[in-house]
Design a protein around this motif. Structure first.
Motif, mmCIF file in Angstrom:
data_model
loop_
_atom_site.group_PDB
_atom_site.id
_atom_site.type_symbol
_atom_site.label_atom_id
_atom_site.label_comp_id
_atom_site.label_asym_id
_atom_site.label_seq_id
_atom_site.Cartn_x
_atom_site.Cartn_y
_atom_site.Cartn_z
ATOM 1 N N ASP A 1 -14.038 -10.113 -0.533
ATOM 2 C CA ASP A 1 -13.418 -10.574 0.654
ATOM 3 C C ASP A 1 -13.415 -8.831 0.787
ATOM 4 O O ASP A 1 -12.611 -8.011 0.441
ATOM 5 N N VAL A 2 -14.078 -8.701 1.965
ATOM 6 C CA VAL A 2 -14.232 -7.034 2.292
ATOM 7 C C VAL A 2 -13.181 -6.193 3.942
ATOM 8 O O VAL A 2 -13.217 -5.755 2.943
ATOM 9 N N ARG A 3 -12.590 -7.647 3.696
ATOM 10 C CA ARG A 3 -10.848 -7.262 4.207
ATOM 11 C C ARG A 3 -10.301 -6.919 3.418
ATOM 12 O O ARG A 3 -9.072 -6.095 4.123
ATOM 13 N N SER A 4 -10.392 -7.164 2.173
ATOM 14 C CA SER A 4 -9.650 -7.070 1.033
ATOM 15 C C SER A 4 -9.378 -4.445 1.037
ATOM 16 O O SER A 4 -8.576 -4.387 0.736
ATOM 17 N N ALA A 5 -10.624 -4.354 1.927
ATOM 18 C CA ALA A 5 -10.473 -2.928 2.196
ATOM 19 C C ALA A 5 -9.521 -2.119 2.165
ATOM 20 O O ALA A 5 -8.694 -1.184 2.072
ATOM 21 N N VAL A 6 -9.008 -3.149 3.480
ATOM 22 C CA VAL A 6 -7.545 -2.387 3.777
ATOM 23 C C VAL A 6 -6.294 -2.138 2.804
ATOM 24 O O VAL A 6 -5.746 -1.327 2.370
ATOM 25 N N LEU A 7 -6.542 -3.498 2.429
ATOM 26 C CA LEU A 7 -5.303 -3.511 1.365
ATOM 27 C C LEU A 7 -5.182 -2.196 0.329
ATOM 28 O O LEU A 7 -4.319 -2.109 -0.273
ATOM 29 N N LEU A 8 -6.684 -2.376 -0.356
ATOM 30 C CA LEU A 8 -6.709 -1.265 -1.447
ATOM 31 C C LEU A 8 -7.142 -0.404 -0.313
ATOM 32 O O LEU A 8 -6.583 0.990 -1.129
ATOM 33 N N LEU A 9 -7.294 0.397 0.530
ATOM 34 C CA LEU A 9 -6.502 1.932 1.083
ATOM 35 C C LEU A 9 -5.377 1.489 0.676
ATOM 36 O O LEU A 9 -5.099 3.088 0.506
ATOM 37 N N LEU A 10 -4.842 1.115 1.345
ATOM 38 C CA LEU A 10 -2.869 0.828 1.313
ATOM 39 C C LEU A 10 -2.559 1.082 -0.363
ATOM 40 O O LEU A 10 -1.684 2.204 -0.199
ATOM 41 N N ALA A 11 -3.114 0.608 -1.087
ATOM 42 C CA ALA A 11 -2.073 0.716 -2.243
ATOM 43 C C ALA A 11 -2.667 2.001 -2.471
ATOM 44 O O ALA A 11 -2.333 2.972 -3.137
ATOM 45 N N ALA A 12 -4.231 2.844 -2.533
ATOM 46 C CA ALA A 12 -4.653 3.534 -3.233
ATOM 47 C C ALA A 12 -3.451 5.052 -2.631
ATOM 48 O O ALA A 12 -3.302 6.328 -3.166
ATOM 49 N N ALA A 13 -3.557 4.807 -1.299
ATOM 50 C CA ALA A 13 -2.921 6.183 -0.907
ATOM 51 C C ALA A 13 -1.370 5.654 -1.491
ATOM 52 O O ALA A 13 -1.388 7.281 -1.766
ATOM 53 N N GLY A 14 -0.813 4.393 -1.345
ATOM 54 C CA GLY A 14 0.462 4.400 -2.138
ATOM 55 C C GLY A 14 0.712 5.048 -3.455
ATOM 56 O O GLY A 14 1.439 6.146 -3.988
ATOM 57 N N LEU A 15 -0.667 4.767 -4.256
ATOM 58 C CA LEU A 15 -0.705 5.271 -5.644
ATOM 59 C C LEU A 15 -0.852 7.181 -5.782
ATOM 60 O O LEU A 15 -0.740 7.565 -6.493
ATOM 61 N N LEU A 16 -2.209 7.348 -4.909
ATOM 62 C CA LEU A 16 -2.138 9.210 -4.834
ATOM 63 C C LEU A 16 -0.117 9.439 -3.933
ATOM 64 O O LEU A 16 0.176 10.882 -5.077
ATOM 65 N N ALA A 17 0.307 8.707 -3.434
ATOM 66 C CA ALA A 17 1.862 10.008 -2.769
ATOM 67 C C ALA A 17 2.624 9.638 -4.070
ATOM 68 O O ALA A 17 3.207 11.053 -4.882
ATOM 69 N N ALA A 18 2.722 8.779 -5.152
ATOM 70 C CA ALA A 18 3.591 8.633 -6.037
ATOM 71 C C ALA A 18 3.368 9.653 -7.518
ATOM 72 O O ALA A 18 3.962 10.011 -7.765
ATOM 73 N N TYR A 19 1.859 9.729 -6.937
ATOM 74 C CA TYR A 19 1.288 10.202 -8.276
ATOM 75 C C TYR A 19 1.847 11.355 -8.116
ATOM 76 O O TYR A 19 1.801 12.862 -9.140
ATOM 77 N N ARG A 20 1.435 11.954 -6.552
ATOM 78 C CA ARG A 20 1.074 13.904 -6.031
ATOM 79 C C ARG A 20 2.873 13.933 -6.346
ATOM 80 O O ARG A 20 3.089 15.282 -6.421
ATOM 81 N N ALA A 21 3.897 13.021 -5.684
ATOM 82 C CA ALA A 21 4.853 13.480 -6.437
ATOM 83 C C ALA A 21 5.791 14.269 -7.948
ATOM 84 O O ALA A 21 6.395 14.599 -8.065
#
Length: 850
Positions: free
Chosen positions: A219-239
């Protein structure tokens, strides 16, 4: 690679390394074309594994730009690795784009980061773009070849993983070749091992990318969820990464603090400071800049990429002036980022061939004394920020403390090797210089060495008549005249008291030594004005030469001393050592080596003689008496071997031996229930030993004996040889808790006038006064006067040489506190004291021999 390294300046002929890099770049471009031409088209290309999603090149370009500009820091044990997760858009491109759109997106995204974010040099940008193309071509080739074997998802997953790993391996090898071009030392085995083992993060990134591929295919619309998950993981990892970096930096700062405080050497401290600054901030270079007072010059200590320290002194330029005014004058740290538009900052960076820098104040005891600078963070993926400024300021603060401590240690070392009164080098300095000088003589690197010992004539009379303040002034004047007379020919030292020495190296010329010696004596011929009087003082000089007279420091000093005493005894003024000077006592030279052997093998023993209270007869202490039983000639008197020890430098070892055996015996008596004190004699030379206080403290601690149970006996003559130094040392011993006694009291030349200046606890009446008490002679008045004086000054009075009960009783009536002598007991080995105490009657035996 900066512009200087790559030869990027216009009009300059490319360097050989630059040509090699251009060759490697051309090879990478050719590899890109070859891989794309040979790559079969995998079933996933264009259509995807589960549907028809197609990503345009510009979307991939954004993805590559984002992942290469936004790096992650992966913690591996105590170190951190910087990783750009470019495998993520690469895997998406392999599944959802064709080869050419994937290549275009990769090149455009990478070029944007290199040109606008990292501001890389032209050659570096060209090489990195060629490398990105080659990695993309290899990935397309491998993915197409493996994916062609079947259309099942697991096989395509394997194809994507192999494609990413082989692409990264190509990048590792290419970068390794470029590094080898500039730094040398190509190691193919190590490079191959790094290509295999240096990709710990890549499989994880590919796995995440495959999850994204599967989700997008469903489902192409899962791109939104993927972007949100990636941003959250990136923020958590940076912390998490920030906390890890902080922890790692704290560990490094702790190790750095240990390193800079463990060594007081200024050069070692600077090396540790620059090395840690470069390591903590991941910088290419670190340097310390010290401006000269009043302008003019600046001194630089630089630690470059090679890890070697280099020093230079340069004129102070207008570009330097801006930074020094801001950091040294303003006492403020300066951050010079790559994007700075500040004209002076950009001029300074250009002058230092740097892209970015941090400069912080380096403070000393008198304010800011220099600037600590780091330039160019490694890798070009991160730039310096305010947190790095704080980190470098912490390093500078630790460095400032360490440098000040180093300066303090340097001053202490200077004081330890120089005489406080005259400023001349002292005996310890002479011994340090003499040993390597004689090593050079023995090894043939030097023609020879000369030692002269000078003893002043009439100095004692000056002290007695005018006082020690004028005596000190005389020593200062004599020191200045000797230094002037010697000039650059040698080194003048003060050995203690009124004794000086001169060391001349790289000569064995006796005539030259005699001429210099006579020049020294002539320098003393002119009277010295002291307290309005013209005082004449001469000297006696002894000369010994190496290798003619001796090749070891102790032997050469001893022979110069023998020659000096001969010059003094015969009124010759100057004497060169000759073997016949020792013929008056054929045993003397042999005894020196035999005494040294006895000290090393335990041949020196301690006997003790008890001391008892006059009123009760209770034994409360003993005096330690040194004994040497020679294996061939029998017992040798202390009056014979102690002066030898003093004149040959063995007195320190002899004193330590007597103290060690005495305190060991005292500890054994205490363990057996007898809390006895023990008295040990100190020689005149011992009062010039700067290590004596530490040695006494060490031995007291070793045997667990309270300091108050140890009495150190000194004679008036030993104190008067150098009163200032001796009294200072006695105060240190008293502060340690040790009891002090004046031995042979009454035989000196200034007893009453100096007794109140000495920090002593007791006086010991010389036996020459005690033995005549029964005769009713004037000795009775002297002993009574000394006893009364001691009582008024709060001192205990000890009488030695008590041979009968009548003398004991007379001393008790006078108020004497303690007695010692054959009437109580003859000297005995320390091990026999406890049996003697057990056999002694319990009732006081004041009037009866025991």
């Amino acid at each position: 690679m900066d512009d200087q390294e790559t030869g990027g300046h216009a009009g300059r002929r490319p360097s050989r390394p630059t040509l090699w890099v251009l060759g490697i770049t051309t090879a990478l471009v050719a590899l890109t074309g070859l891989a794309l031409w040979a790559a079969p088209v995998a079933p996933a290309l264009h259509t995807g594994p589960h549907g028809g999603l197609s990503l345009p090149w510009w979307v991939l370009a954004l993805g590559f730009a984002a992942t290469e500009a936004t790096v992650l820091h992966i913690q591996v044990k105590r170190e951190a690795q910087t990783v750009a997760v470019s495998e993520f858009p690469l895997v998406l491109g392999l599944f959802f784009a064709g080869p050419l759109p994937l290549l275009a997106g990769r090149l455009v995204g990478s070029a944007a980061v290199l040109l606008f974010h990292r501001r890389s040099a032209p050659l570096k940008t060209t090489f990195n773009l060629a490398l990105a193309g080659a990695e993309t071509g290899i990935a397309v080739l491998v993915f197409g070849a493996v994916g062609h074997l079947g259309e099942g998802s697991p096989l395509l997953w394997l194809a994507a993983l192999l494609a990413a790993l082989l692409a990264n391996a190509v990048g590792i090898v290419a970068i390794g070749l470029v590094i080898a071009v500039f730094e040398g030392g190509l190691r193919p085995a190590a490079l191959a091992r790094e290509a295999v083992t240096g990709q710990a993060v890549a499989p994880m990134v590919v796995a995440v990318a495959l999850v994204a591929v599967t989700s997008l295919a469903a489902d192409v619309r899962s791109a939104v969820l993927l972007l949100l998950a990636a941003a959250g993981l990136l923020a958590a990892y940076r912390a998490y990464a920030a906390l890890s970096d902080r922890h790692l930096n704290l560990e490094r700062l702790y190790r750095f603090t240990q390193a800079v405080t463990s060594s007081p050497e200024i050069d070692v401290v600077l090396g540790n400071v620059l090395g840690e600054a470069r390591e903590l901030l991941k910088a290419e270079r670190a340097e310390v800049v010290f401006p000269a007072p009043g302008g003019g010059q600046v001194a630089r200590v630089l630690l470059g990429p090679s890890g070697r320290l280099s020093r230079s002194e340069e004129p102070r330029t207008p570009v330097d002036e801006w930074l020094l005014q801001a950091v040294v004058g303003g006492d403020e740290a300066q951050l010079l980022p790559r994007t700075t538009r500040h004209t002076p900052a950009r001029a300074w960076l250009a002058a230092r061939a740097a892209h970015e820098a941090i400069a912080v104040p380096l403070r000393g005891g008198a304010g800011t004394v220099g600037v600590l600078v780091v330039t160019d963070r490694l890798g070009d993926v991160r730039t310096f920020d305010e947190s790095d400024v704080l980190l470098l300021e912490t390093v500078a603060n630790h460095a400032s403390v360490a440098l000040q401590n180093g300066e303090l240690v340097d001053r202490l070392r200077h004081d330890a090797l120089h005489d406080a009164l005259t400023g001349l080098p002292n005996r310890a300095f002479l011994q340090r210089r003499l040993a390597p000088a004689l090593d050079d003589v023995r090894d043939g690197r030097s023609a020879g060495a000369v030692v002269m010992i000078l003893d002043l004539d009439g100095f004692k009379e000056v002290n007695d008549t005018l006082g020690h303040q004028q005596g000190d002034a005389l020593l200062v004047e004599v020191a200045a005249r000797l230094v002037s007379a010697v000039g650059e020919a040698g080194t003048v030292t003060r050995l203690g008291g009124d004794e000086f020495a001169v060391l001349v190296t790289d000569t064995a010329d006796e005539d030259r030594a005699v001429r210099l010696g006579r020049r020294l004596l002539r320098a003393l011929e002119q009277p010295v004005a002291l307290d309005g009087l013209e005082v004449e003082v001469g000297g006696s000089l002894g000369i010994a030469l190496a290798p003619a007279h001796a090749t070891d420091p102790a032997g050469l000093l001893k022979r110069a001393d023998v020659a000096m005493y001969d010059a003094k005894g015969t009124a010759r003024g100057l004497r060169v050592y000759a073997p016949d000077l020792d013929t008056g006592d054929p045993r003397r030279l042999a005894l020196v080596s035999e005494l040294r052997t006895a000290l090393a093998t335990g041949g020196i023993e301690v006997h003790v003689q008890p001391q008892a209270r006059t009123t009760t007869g209770e034994v409360v202490s003993v005096e330690a008496l040194v004994r040497w039983d020679h294996p061939e000639t029998g017992r040798i008197s202390p009056e014979e071997f102690v002066p030898i020890a003093e004149r040959t430098g063995l007195i320190g070892a002899l004193t330590t031996r007597v103290l060690d055996r005495s305190l060991a015996a005292c500890a054994a008596w205490r363990a057996a229930g007898h809390d006895l004190g023990i008295a040990v004699n100190l020689s005149a030379r011992s009062l010039h030993d700067a290590d004596l206080v530490d040695e006494v403290a060490r031995l007291l601690a070793r045997y667990g004996v309270p300091a108050g149970r140890l009495t150190l006996e000194v004679t008036e003559g030993s104190v008067m040889a150098d009163p200032a130094r001796a009294i200072a040392l006695l105060h240190q011993l008293r502060d340690l808790g040790v009891r002090l006694s004046v031995d042979d009291f009454g035989t000196g030349y200034s007893s009453l006038s100096y007794l109140k200046r000495l920090p002593v606890h007791e006086v010991k009446i010389d036996r020459s006064f005690v033995t005549g008490l029964q005769n009713g002679s004037e000795d009775v008045a002297i002993v009574r006067a000394v006893t009364d004086l001691g009582r008024h000054l709060g001192l205990e009075v000890v009488a030695e040489g008590v041979e009968d009960a009548a003398t004991w009783e007379l001393l008790r009536e006078m108020g004497c506190d303690l007695v010692q002598g054959w009437h109580l007991s003859r000297p005995m080995p320390a091990a026999e004291l406890l049996p003697w105490l057990r056999l002694r009657p319990v009732a006081p035996a004041v009037l009866r021999a025991v």
